[in-house]
Design a protein around this motif. Structure first.
Motif, PDB file in Angstrom:
ATOM      1  N   ARG A   1       7.362 -14.876  16.234  1.00  0.00           N
ATOM      2  CA  ARG A   1       7.961 -13.695  16.866  1.00  0.00           C
ATOM      3  C   ARG A   1       6.852 -12.764  17.304  1.00  0.00           C
ATOM      4  O   ARG A   1       5.961 -12.432  16.527  1.00  0.00           O
ATOM      5  CB  ARG A   1       8.871 -12.967  15.886  1.00  0.00           C
ATOM      6  CG  ARG A   1      10.096 -13.772  15.533  1.00  0.00           C
ATOM      7  CD  ARG A   1      11.301 -12.874  15.291  1.00  0.00           C
ATOM      8  NE  ARG A   1      12.477 -13.693  15.117  1.00  0.00           N
ATOM      9  CZ  ARG A   1      13.044 -13.969  13.958  1.00  0.00           C
ATOM     10  NH1 ARG A   1      12.549 -13.476  12.854  1.00  0.00           N
ATOM     11  NH2 ARG A   1      14.116 -14.726  13.900  1.00  0.00           N
ATOM     12  N   GLU A   2       6.926 -12.340  18.551  1.00  0.00           N
ATOM     13  CA  GLU A   2       5.941 -11.400  19.067  1.00  0.00           C
ATOM     14  C   GLU A   2       6.583 -10.026  19.188  1.00  0.00           C
ATOM     15  O   GLU A   2       7.666  -9.880  19.749  1.00  0.00           O
ATOM     16  CB  GLU A   2       5.422 -11.850  20.436  1.00  0.00           C
ATOM     17  CG  GLU A   2       4.352 -10.945  20.986  1.00  0.00           C
ATOM     18  CD  GLU A   2       3.756 -11.439  22.288  1.00  0.00           C
ATOM     19  OE1 GLU A   2       2.850 -10.760  22.788  1.00  0.00           O
ATOM     20  OE2 GLU A   2       4.188 -12.491  22.794  1.00  0.00           O
ATOM     21  N   GLU A   3       5.901  -9.042  18.635  1.00  0.00           N
ATOM     22  CA  GLU A   3       6.341  -7.661  18.733  1.00  0.00           C
ATOM     23  C   GLU A   3       5.263  -6.878  19.471  1.00  0.00           C
ATOM     24  O   GLU A   3       4.229  -7.434  19.842  1.00  0.00           O
ATOM     25  CB  GLU A   3       6.591  -7.108  17.334  1.00  0.00           C
ATOM     26  CG  GLU A   3       7.700  -7.858  16.606  1.00  0.00           C
ATOM     27  CD  GLU A   3       7.794  -7.497  15.138  1.00  0.00           C
ATOM     28  OE1 GLU A   3       7.373  -6.392  14.765  1.00  0.00           O
ATOM     29  OE2 GLU A   3       8.258  -8.350  14.370  1.00  0.00           O
TER      30      GLU A   3
ATOM     31  N   GLN B   1       2.135  -6.868  16.941  1.00  0.00           N
ATOM     32  CA  GLN B   1       1.813  -7.990  16.064  1.00  0.00           C
ATOM     33  C   GLN B   1       2.583  -9.248  16.425  1.00  0.00           C
ATOM     34  O   GLN B   1       3.616  -9.194  17.091  1.00  0.00           O
ATOM     35  CB  GLN B   1       2.078  -7.638  14.601  1.00  0.00           C
ATOM     36  CG  GLN B   1       3.551  -7.561  14.246  1.00  0.00           C
ATOM     37  CD  GLN B   1       3.781  -7.122  12.806  1.00  0.00           C
ATOM     38  OE1 GLN B   1       3.001  -6.361  12.259  1.00  0.00           O
ATOM     39  NE2 GLN B   1       4.841  -7.597  12.200  1.00  0.00           N
ATOM     40  N   HIS B   2       2.043 -10.369  15.942  1.00  0.00           N
ATOM     41  CA  HIS B   2       2.726 -11.660  15.974  1.00  0.00           C
ATOM     42  C   HIS B   2       3.079 -11.973  14.526  1.00  0.00           C
ATOM     43  O   HIS B   2       2.222 -11.856  13.647  1.00  0.00           O
ATOM     44  CB  HIS B   2       1.807 -12.776  16.480  1.00  0.00           C
ATOM     45  CG  HIS B   2       1.471 -12.690  17.922  1.00  0.00           C
ATOM     46  ND1 HIS B   2       2.277 -13.233  18.895  1.00  0.00           N
ATOM     47  CD2 HIS B   2       0.417 -12.137  18.568  1.00  0.00           C
ATOM     48  CE1 HIS B   2       1.716 -13.028  20.076  1.00  0.00           C
ATOM     49  NE2 HIS B   2       0.590 -12.355  19.904  1.00  0.00           N
ATOM     50  N   THR B   3       4.321 -12.360  14.271  1.00  0.00           N
ATOM     51  CA  THR B   3       4.715 -12.789  12.935  1.00  0.00           C
ATOM     52  C   THR B   3       5.085 -14.264  13.018  1.00  0.00           C
ATOM     53  O   THR B   3       5.889 -14.661  13.848  1.00  0.00           O
ATOM     54  CB  THR B   3       5.896 -11.961  12.394  1.00  0.00           C
ATOM     55  OG1 THR B   3       5.544 -10.576  12.439  1.00  0.00           O
ATOM     56  CG2 THR B   3       6.223 -12.359  10.964  1.00  0.00           C
TER      57      THR B   3
ATOM     58  N   TYR C   1       6.682 -17.244  10.871  1.00  0.00           N
ATOM     59  CA  TYR C   1       7.486 -17.570   9.699  1.00  0.00           C
ATOM     60  C   TYR C   1       7.395 -19.073   9.468  1.00  0.00           C
ATOM     61  O   TYR C   1       7.647 -19.851  10.383  1.00  0.00           O
ATOM     62  CB  TYR C   1       8.949 -17.176   9.919  1.00  0.00           C
ATOM     63  CG  TYR C   1       9.145 -15.702  10.148  1.00  0.00           C
ATOM     64  CD1 TYR C   1       9.385 -14.844   9.079  1.00  0.00           C
ATOM     65  CD2 TYR C   1       9.076 -15.160  11.432  1.00  0.00           C
ATOM     66  CE1 TYR C   1       9.556 -13.487   9.285  1.00  0.00           C
ATOM     67  CE2 TYR C   1       9.247 -13.798  11.644  1.00  0.00           C
ATOM     68  CZ  TYR C   1       9.484 -12.974  10.571  1.00  0.00           C
ATOM     69  OH  TYR C   1       9.648 -11.621  10.773  1.00  0.00           O
TER      70      TYR C   1
ATOM     71  N   ILE D   1       0.627 -11.922  11.323  1.00  0.00           N
ATOM     72  CA  ILE D   1       1.188 -11.935   9.966  1.00  0.00           C
ATOM     73  C   ILE D   1       1.806 -13.307   9.734  1.00  0.00           C
ATOM     74  O   ILE D   1       2.599 -13.786  10.539  1.00  0.00           O
ATOM     75  CB  ILE D   1       2.313 -10.879   9.805  1.00  0.00           C
ATOM     76  CG1 ILE D   1       1.855  -9.491  10.227  1.00  0.00           C
ATOM     77  CG2 ILE D   1       2.874 -10.894   8.384  1.00  0.00           C
ATOM     78  CD1 ILE D   1       0.798  -8.891   9.370  1.00  0.00           C
TER      79      ILE D   1
ATOM     80  N   ASP E   1       4.291 -15.108   7.392  1.00  0.00           N
ATOM     81  CA  ASP E   1       5.338 -14.881   6.398  1.00  0.00           C
ATOM     82  C   ASP E   1       5.668 -16.203   5.719  1.00  0.00           C
ATOM     83  O   ASP E   1       6.154 -17.137   6.350  1.00  0.00           O
ATOM     84  CB  ASP E   1       6.588 -14.299   7.065  1.00  0.00           C
ATOM     85  CG  ASP E   1       7.633 -13.881   6.063  1.00  0.00           C
ATOM     86  OD1 ASP E   1       8.114 -14.755   5.299  1.00  0.00           O
ATOM     87  OD2 ASP E   1       7.986 -12.696   6.028  1.00  0.00           O
TER      88      ASP E   1
ATOM     89  N   GLN F   1       2.363 -12.457   3.978  1.00  0.00           N
ATOM     90  CA  GLN F   1       3.375 -11.693   3.258  1.00  0.00           C
ATOM     91  C   GLN F   1       4.403 -12.636   2.658  1.00  0.00           C
ATOM     92  O   GLN F   1       4.516 -13.780   3.067  1.00  0.00           O
ATOM     93  CB  GLN F   1       4.055 -10.664   4.164  1.00  0.00           C
ATOM     94  CG  GLN F   1       4.874 -11.251   5.289  1.00  0.00           C
ATOM     95  CD  GLN F   1       5.440 -10.189   6.222  1.00  0.00           C
ATOM     96  OE1 GLN F   1       4.993  -9.051   6.238  1.00  0.00           O
ATOM     97  NE2 GLN F   1       6.428 -10.561   7.007  1.00  0.00           N
TER      98      GLN F   1
ATOM     99  N   GLN G   1       0.107  -8.305   2.757  1.00  0.00           N
ATOM    100  CA  GLN G   1       0.684  -7.113   3.346  1.00  0.00           C
ATOM    101  C   GLN G   1       1.829  -6.521   2.536  1.00  0.00           C
ATOM    102  O   GLN G   1       2.145  -5.363   2.669  1.00  0.00           O
ATOM    103  CB  GLN G   1       1.170  -7.427   4.761  1.00  0.00           C
ATOM    104  CG  GLN G   1       1.512  -6.162   5.521  1.00  0.00           C
ATOM    105  CD  GLN G   1       1.763  -6.441   6.955  1.00  0.00           C
ATOM    106  OE1 GLN G   1       2.605  -7.252   7.289  1.00  0.00           O
ATOM    107  NE2 GLN G   1       1.037  -5.776   7.808  1.00  0.00           N
ATOM    108  N   ASP G   2       2.441  -7.287   1.663  1.00  0.00           N
ATOM    109  CA  ASP G   2       3.698  -6.832   1.092  1.00  0.00           C
ATOM    110  C   ASP G   2       3.721  -6.538  -0.390  1.00  0.00           C
ATOM    111  O   ASP G   2       4.603  -6.931  -1.069  1.00  0.00           O
ATOM    112  CB  ASP G   2       4.783  -7.862   1.364  1.00  0.00           C
ATOM    113  CG  ASP G   2       4.534  -9.148   0.626  1.00  0.00           C
ATOM    114  OD1 ASP G   2       5.485  -9.850   0.344  1.00  0.00           O
ATOM    115  OD2 ASP G   2       3.391  -9.475   0.317  1.00  0.00           O
TER     116      ASP G   2
END
Length: 115
Positions: free
Chosen positions: A11-13, A16-18, A20, A48, A50, A82, A104-105
């Motif tokens: 997922r790109e925001e 950031q890129h996350t 999963y 990140i 996850d 995370q 991060q978490d």
């Protein structure tokens, strides 16, 4: 054999890129994992990883994780993990990898070490 299907969701925001990861990260799916994260080595955005639904990781998966961590560090790019499941964290602790991973978490003030 009742293997849990491996899946990578990116997922790109805005900042950031996350990534999963879900299921078992082992030799059989290592190429899929590497091809999903390799294009993000040079991105300016934080990456990140996850691990919340990761059920297993072998040495091949850990090797790719270390490769990515080193590559991001060499380019002075932000990377963190995370939601590390306890049994995965225990393995990463035993191998000494967690001391290099910014978490991060839930570990305020924890910094990445030198790789």
């Amino acid at each position: 054999m009742n293997r849990k299907k491996f899946e990578v969701i990116a997922r790109e925001e805005a900042d950031q890129h996350t990534i999963y990861v879900k299921g078992e990260l082992d030799l059989a799916v290592a190429a899929e994992f590497r091809s999903a994260i390799e294009p993000l080595i040079s991105t300016d955005k934080e990456v990140i990883l996850d691990m919340g639904e990761l059920t297993y990781i072998d040495s091949t998966g850990m090797g790719i994780l270390i490769f990515f961590l080193k590559a991001r560090k060499e380019e002075n790019r932000a990377f963190a993990v995370q939601n590390i499941p306890q049994k995965i964290k225990k393995l990463l602790d035993l191998t000494g990898i967690t001391r290099f991973l910014p978490v991060q978490d839930g570990a305020p003030g924890q910094e990445a070490g030198e790789v």
